[in-house]
Scaffold this active site. Structure first.
Site, PDB file in Angstrom:
ATOM      1  N   CYS A 109      16.406  31.188  59.683  1.00  0.00           N
ATOM      2  CA  CYS A 109      15.588  31.495  58.504  1.00  0.00           C
ATOM      3  C   CYS A 109      15.402  30.255  57.634  1.00  0.00           C
ATOM      4  CB  CYS A 109      16.256  32.610  57.688  1.00  0.00           C
ATOM      5  SG  CYS A 109      15.356  33.029  56.177  1.00  0.00           S
ATOM      6  N   THR A 154      17.127  30.160  54.103  1.00  0.00           N
ATOM      7  CA  THR A 154      18.588  30.275  54.070  1.00  0.00           C
ATOM      8  C   THR A 154      19.194  28.925  54.412  1.00  0.00           C
ATOM      9  OG1 THR A 154      18.426  32.576  54.825  1.00  0.00           O
ATOM     10  CG2 THR A 154      20.565  31.515  55.059  1.00  0.00           C
ATOM     11  N   ALA A 208      21.149  30.759  58.875  1.00  0.00           N
ATOM     12  CA  ALA A 208      20.632  29.498  58.331  1.00  0.00           C
ATOM     13  C   ALA A 208      19.877  28.696  59.379  1.00  0.00           C
ATOM     14  CB  ALA A 208      21.780  28.672  57.751  1.00  0.00           C
ATOM     15  N   GLY A 248      27.364  40.489  45.620  1.00  0.00           N
ATOM     16  CA  GLY A 248      26.397  39.476  46.030  1.00  0.00           C
ATOM     17  C   GLY A 248      25.010  40.033  45.785  1.00  0.00           C
ATOM     18  N   SER A 275      16.400  37.243  52.493  1.00  0.00           N
ATOM     19  CA  SER A 275      15.428  36.651  53.407  1.00  0.00           C
ATOM     20  C   SER A 275      15.935  36.560  54.841  1.00  0.00           C
ATOM     21  CB  SER A 275      15.047  35.245  52.931  1.00  0.00           C
ATOM     22  OG  SER A 275      14.492  35.303  51.648  1.00  0.00           O
TER      23      SER A 275
END
Length: 185
Positions: free
Chosen positions: A171, A174, A168, A58, A137
């Site tokens: 952020c 995200t 998510a 990733g 991030s």
């Protein structure tokens, strides 16, 4: 527009979780330019099979830079089949010393199902202390959530998905569009 005025690309949260004999690497799909979401379905987790050995990777950072690094990792793995640690160290050394590679802005999480590493442009090959690692991030949010969930009854994939959902929610760079890859030890 002056170089300093460019709003900059943001995006990506990648998490790696090792638990119960398997490793899961999950990444979100958001790419943002400044405060604008450019794409919500990017695929930043990949499975590669150099020399017949599966590796999941990733990446966070510049996509072109990450693909360059993935190609380099793949060639290192072809030269040393089944030796992820050695290939990762060789990539980190090249990344640190090669003038072209030094300019690349990305980070990688890689696993062969047994080992789990973060590879950085500073020459680091880091193995997580608590079987969870995250970059990007929202990486710190995902890392904190993942570590908190490690002692639960959840398996590696459930932990990765829950941690990414928390990241998510916190952020803005995200999202919840996940790519999830699992690899056995």
């Amino acid at each position: 527009m002056a170089e300093n005025d460019f709003p900059g690309w943001h995006g990506t949260t990648i998490i790696g979780v090792r638990k119960g004999g398997k490793v899961v690497i999950a990444g979100d799909g958001q790419v943002s330019l400044g405060q604008t979401v450019i794409k919500g379905t990017a695929r930043k987790v990949r499975r590669i099979s150099p020399g017949g050995y599966d590796v999941v990777a990733g990446f966070a950072g510049s996509t072109a830079d990450a693909f360059t690094l993935l190609e380099r990792l793949e060639s290192k793995l072809e030269a040393t089949p089944g030796q992820l640690q050695r290939a990762s160290v060789e990539l980190a050394k090249d990344w640190r010393t090669d003038k072209y590679l030094q300019k690349l802005e990305a980070m990688l999480i890689v696993s062969d199902g047994k080992d789990l590493y973060v590879i950085t442009g500073a020459g680091d090959v880091l193995e997580p202390e608590h079987d969870v690692t995250a970059i990007g991030s929202g990486g710190n949010y995902a890392l904190a959530a993942g570590r908190a969930l490690m002692d639960s009854d959840k398996d590696a994939e459930q932990i990765a998905r829950a941690a990414m959902a928390i990241a998510a929610d916190i952020c803005v760079y995200t999202n919840g569009n996940l790519t999830v890859e699992t690899i056995q030890a």
